[in-house]
Design a protein around this motif. Structure first.
Motif, PDB file in Angstrom:
ATOM      1  N   GLU A 148     -10.735   4.139  -6.342  1.00 35.24           N
ATOM      2  CA  GLU A 148      -9.753   4.945  -5.758  1.00 35.24           C
ATOM      3  C   GLU A 148      -9.358   4.809  -3.773  1.00 35.24           C
ATOM      4  O   GLU A 148      -8.935   4.203  -3.612  1.00 35.24           O
ATOM      5  CB  GLU A 148      -9.842   6.148  -6.543  1.00 35.24           C
ATOM      6  CG  GLU A 148      -8.479   7.574  -5.514  1.00 35.24           C
ATOM      7  CD  GLU A 148      -7.129   7.179  -6.106  1.00 35.24           C
ATOM      8  OE1 GLU A 148      -6.452   7.636  -5.685  1.00 35.24           O
ATOM      9  OE2 GLU A 148      -7.275   5.444  -6.592  1.00 35.24           O
ATOM     10  N   TYR A 158      -8.051   1.103  -3.472  1.00 33.50           N
ATOM     11  CA  TYR A 158      -6.556   1.592  -3.073  1.00 33.50           C
ATOM     12  C   TYR A 158      -5.973   2.140  -1.975  1.00 33.50           C
ATOM     13  O   TYR A 158      -4.769   1.309  -1.068  1.00 33.50           O
ATOM     14  CB  TYR A 158      -6.445   2.406  -4.606  1.00 33.50           C
ATOM     15  CG  TYR A 158      -4.917   2.601  -4.507  1.00 33.50           C
ATOM     16  CD1 TYR A 158      -3.851   1.453  -5.025  1.00 33.50           C
ATOM     17  CD2 TYR A 158      -4.466   3.590  -4.525  1.00 33.50           C
ATOM     18  CE1 TYR A 158      -2.565   1.132  -4.901  1.00 33.50           C
ATOM     19  CE2 TYR A 158      -3.287   4.152  -4.574  1.00 33.50           C
ATOM     20  CZ  TYR A 158      -1.724   3.055  -5.250  1.00 33.50           C
ATOM     21  OH  TYR A 158      -0.751   2.831  -4.996  1.00 33.50           O
ATOM     22  N   PHE A 174      -6.466  -4.617  -4.768  1.00 28.79           N
ATOM     23  CA  PHE A 174      -6.532  -3.535  -4.565  1.00 28.79           C
ATOM     24  C   PHE A 174      -5.298  -2.666  -5.204  1.00 28.79           C
ATOM     25  O   PHE A 174      -5.295  -1.593  -5.257  1.00 28.79           O
ATOM     26  CB  PHE A 174      -6.518  -3.641  -3.438  1.00 28.79           C
ATOM     27  CG  PHE A 174      -8.708  -3.494  -2.975  1.00 28.79           C
ATOM     28  CD1 PHE A 174      -9.222  -3.443  -4.086  1.00 28.79           C
ATOM     29  CD2 PHE A 174      -9.092  -3.831  -2.005  1.00 28.79           C
ATOM     30  CE1 PHE A 174     -10.458  -3.532  -3.831  1.00 28.79           C
ATOM     31  CE2 PHE A 174      -9.874  -4.179  -1.514  1.00 28.79           C
ATOM     32  CZ  PHE A 174     -10.908  -3.683  -2.436  1.00 28.79           C
ATOM     33  N   LEU A 229      -4.551  -1.628  -8.803  1.00 29.19           N
ATOM     34  CA  LEU A 229      -5.245  -0.071  -8.552  1.00 29.19           C
ATOM     35  C   LEU A 229      -4.649   1.392  -9.071  1.00 29.19           C
ATOM     36  O   LEU A 229      -4.683   2.148  -9.074  1.00 29.19           O
ATOM     37  CB  LEU A 229      -6.107   0.130  -7.433  1.00 29.19           C
ATOM     38  CG  LEU A 229      -6.954  -0.822  -6.791  1.00 29.19           C
ATOM     39  CD1 LEU A 229      -8.357  -0.311  -6.578  1.00 29.19           C
ATOM     40  CD2 LEU A 229      -8.041  -0.483  -8.302  1.00 29.19           C
ATOM     41  N   ASP A 230      -3.311   0.532  -8.513  1.00 26.15           N
ATOM     42  CA  ASP A 230      -2.460   2.310  -8.520  1.00 26.15           C
ATOM     43  C   ASP A 230      -1.915   2.056  -9.775  1.00 26.15           C
ATOM     44  O   ASP A 230      -1.962   3.658 -10.021  1.00 26.15           O
ATOM     45  CB  ASP A 230      -1.176   1.367  -7.795  1.00 26.15           C
ATOM     46  CG  ASP A 230       0.532   2.210  -8.310  1.00 26.15           C
ATOM     47  OD1 ASP A 230      -0.008   2.918  -8.426  1.00 26.15           O
ATOM     48  OD2 ASP A 230       1.588   1.647  -8.155  1.00 26.15           O
TER      49      ASP A 230
END
Length: 257
Positions: free
Chosen positions: A223, A226, A239, A242-243
């Motif tokens: 996170e 992200y 990255f 990562l949503d």
């Protein structure tokens, strides 16, 4: 005291890193026995690490023999709070992650009783060892353990849970990455636990807490990556995944718990 800065000594070791694809000597139906040998040896090596005398590491200032699990949870709660504060300082609002809160509360409530400490690698998984091919007198096996930067003294079951969290079995998937241990021949998670118990001389007990901790920690770490991506300070295309990837990891952690 030697060169005026922290350092560590490495040695050349043979072998390959196994991550998202299998080397030739571990691929194909004919290599199922070799895959099993590597998986079991991976667990045995971890068991041997956990039999090492840990007191010299404490004497050298590496780790403390008590309070490890509490410190782990506290540290990663702090990491999450740091992300939230950094986003707020930049004029934004960190996204809500309900599974993070649920897992945090469960980890605190269900924290296991302490056991005899051990040297803990801190990042023990298949792609942090070197594997050598079979020879005329040995099966494929682990030749070296690498990436010791997270090493400390603590609860050895945390290492075991971390290994298990990166060990999908047949028919399972892992958020954000293609891992190879679902291939035929690799031992099951329960077989890894059994081999670790035999080698370490310890009882693993219920590993769910430690697998949950490992998955939750990884989600918090990613996170932070992200938000660096959203801020434009990191441009790795991974990255962007990562949503959805971080919520998927937290959901996995909640399901394990």
């Amino acid at each position: 005291s030697v060169i005026g800065a922290p350092f560590y000594v490495m040695a050349v070791a043979p072998g390959v890193v196994v991550r998202e694809s299998l080397p030739d000597f571990l691929s194909g139906s004919e290599a199922a026995d070799q895959r099993r040998a590597v998986g079991l040896d991976l667990s045995r090596v971890l068991g041997r690490i956990h039999r090492i005398n840990w007191q010299p590491f404490v004497d050298a200032g590496i780790g403390r023999p008590s309070g490890y699990l509490e410190r782990q949870v506290r540290r990663w709660v702090g990491q999450r709070e740091g992300i939230t504060a950094a986003v707020a300082a930049a004029g934004g609002t960190a996204r809500q992650l309900p599974d993070y809160d649920a897992v945090r509360d469960w980890l605190i409530e269900m924290m296991p009783e302490p056991v005899e400490p051990a040297l803990v690698h801190g990042d023990y998984k298949l792609d942090n060892v070197l594997v050598v091919p079979p020879s005329t007198d040995s099966a494929a096996h682990v030749s070296a353990v690498i990436d010791w930067e997270m090493a400390t003294v603590g609860d050895p079951r945390a290492d075991l849970g971390y290994l298990l969290s990166f060990w999908p079995e047949a028919g399972e998937s892992f958020p954000l990455a293609e891992l190879v241990t679902d291939a035929d021949g690799f031992p099951t998670r329960s077989e890894l636990v059994h081999e670790w118990e035999k080698t370490s001389g310890r009882d693993a007990g219920d590993t769910r807490w430690f697998v949950t901790l490992a998955t939750w920690k990884l989600a918090i770490l990613l996170e932070a990556s992200y938000y660096r991506y959203l801020a434009g300070t990191a441009d790795d295309p991974f990255f962007a995944k990562l949503d959805r990837g971080v919520p998927a990891l937290l959901e996995r952690a909640r399901e394990v718990s």
